[in-house]
Every structure is written in C-alpha cells, then in structure tokens.
Design a protein around this motif. Structure first.
Motif, PDB file in Angstrom:
ATOM      1  N   LEU A  18       0.972  -1.180   0.120  1.00  0.00           N
ATOM      2  CA  LEU A  18       0.045  -0.039   0.022  1.00  0.00           C
ATOM      3  C   LEU A  18       0.992   1.127  -0.064  1.00  0.00           C
ATOM      4  CD1 LEU A  18      -2.787   1.335   0.118  1.00  0.00           C
ATOM      5  CD2 LEU A  18      -2.526   1.167   2.596  1.00  0.00           C
ATOM      6  N   THR A  19       0.742   2.102  -1.079  1.00  0.00           N
ATOM      7  CA  THR A  19       1.384   3.287  -0.943  1.00  0.00           C
ATOM      8  C   THR A  19       0.334   4.528  -0.959  1.00  0.00           C
ATOM      9  OG1 THR A  19       3.053   2.499  -2.495  1.00  0.00           O
ATOM     10  CG2 THR A  19       2.998   4.676  -2.477  1.00  0.00           C
ATOM     11  N   ILE A  20       0.775   5.584  -0.164  1.00  0.00           N
ATOM     12  CA  ILE A  20      -0.105   6.549  -0.071  1.00  0.00           C
ATOM     13  C   ILE A  20       0.793   7.880  -0.524  1.00  0.00           C
ATOM     14  CG2 ILE A  20      -1.416   8.221   1.431  1.00  0.00           C
ATOM     15  CD1 ILE A  20      -2.205   5.557   2.838  1.00  0.00           C
ATOM     16  N   ASP A  21       0.340   8.295  -1.447  1.00  0.00           N
ATOM     17  CA  ASP A  21       1.395   9.656  -1.822  1.00  0.00           C
ATOM     18  C   ASP A  21       0.299  10.834  -1.759  1.00  0.00           C
ATOM     19  OD1 ASP A  21       2.921  11.654  -2.961  1.00  0.00           O
ATOM     20  OD2 ASP A  21       3.103  10.534  -4.826  1.00  0.00           O
ATOM     21  N   GLU A  22       0.877  11.780  -0.781  1.00  0.00           N
ATOM     22  CA  GLU A  22       0.108  12.889  -0.469  1.00  0.00           C
ATOM     23  C   GLU A  22       0.537  14.226  -1.040  1.00  0.00           C
ATOM     24  OE1 GLU A  22      -1.552  12.780   3.599  1.00  0.00           O
ATOM     25  OE2 GLU A  22      -2.729  10.922   3.314  1.00  0.00           O
ATOM     26  N   SER A  23       1.347  13.820  -2.066  1.00  0.00           N
ATOM     27  CA  SER A  23       2.344  15.206  -2.519  1.00  0.00           C
ATOM     28  C   SER A  23       1.231  16.148  -3.288  1.00  0.00           C
ATOM     29  CB  SER A  23       3.178  14.874  -3.560  1.00  0.00           C
ATOM     30  OG  SER A  23       4.064  13.947  -2.916  1.00  0.00           O
ATOM     31  N   PHE A  24       1.494  17.253  -3.242  1.00  0.00           N
ATOM     32  CA  PHE A  24       0.568  18.259  -3.836  1.00  0.00           C
ATOM     33  C   PHE A  24       1.600  19.229  -4.622  1.00  0.00           C
ATOM     34  CE2 PHE A  24      -1.770  17.271   0.081  1.00  0.00           C
ATOM     35  CZ  PHE A  24      -3.061  16.880  -0.661  1.00  0.00           C
ATOM     36  N   HIS A  25       1.193  19.499  -5.906  1.00  0.00           N
ATOM     37  CA  HIS A  25       2.085  20.308  -6.619  1.00  0.00           C
ATOM     38  C   HIS A  25       1.339  21.452  -7.174  1.00  0.00           C
ATOM     39  CE1 HIS A  25       5.358  17.193  -6.398  1.00  0.00           C
ATOM     40  NE2 HIS A  25       4.467  16.585  -6.607  1.00  0.00           N
TER      41      HIS A  25
END
Length: 80
Positions: free
Chosen positions: A73-80
């Motif tokens: 499980l990968t959660i990417d919460e990056s905001f660009h």
C-alpha cells in the motif's frame, strides 16, 4: 465479465460508486490459508468491495484474499 457488462448493457463498473475496505486478517480461516498456502500464524489481506448503480442497485460485491507478502500500500499525499 466486465467486457460483457460494458458491451451488452453499457455498464462501466469502474466508473460507478463503490465502497471498499481492506484489512489484515489473522488468523485467516482454513480454506483461505489452504488456497493461499499460508502457515497458520501468517496473516492475509482481505478486500471487500461493493459497487452500486445510481439507482442503488448492487452491481458487484467482491471479497478477495491475498497473501500478505503480495500486498503493498502506497499513499502519496504530494501536492504540486
């Protein structure tokens, strides 16, 4: 099955509303352990999903089990 639903009925289940729960189960029941070749002390991943149509009709109900070592499980919460 999904292709038949799409072609015959115009249903795109991936676009419909769904509710999905993923949890770690330990111990897994005997049938699941046997099917996944798990030792009694090994956990498994259980995923349950219910997909509904706009009128509330249940179009799909799925319960699946996976070996714990095949799951990531990968959660990417990056905001660009």
């Amino acid at each position: 099955m999904y292709r038949r639903l799409r072609e015959d009925h115009g249903l795109f289940l991936s676009r419909e509303a769904s509710h999905e729960v993923t949890r770690i189960v330990m111990p897994a029941d005997g049938e699941v352990r046997s099917a996944l070749s798990l030792a009694e002390a090994e956990p498994c991943v259980r995923k349950e999903r219910c997909t509904t149509l706009p009128d509330g009709t249940v179009a799909e109900y799925v319960v699946m089990h996976r070996r714990w070592d095949y799951f990531e499980l990968t959660i990417d919460e990056s905001f660009h």
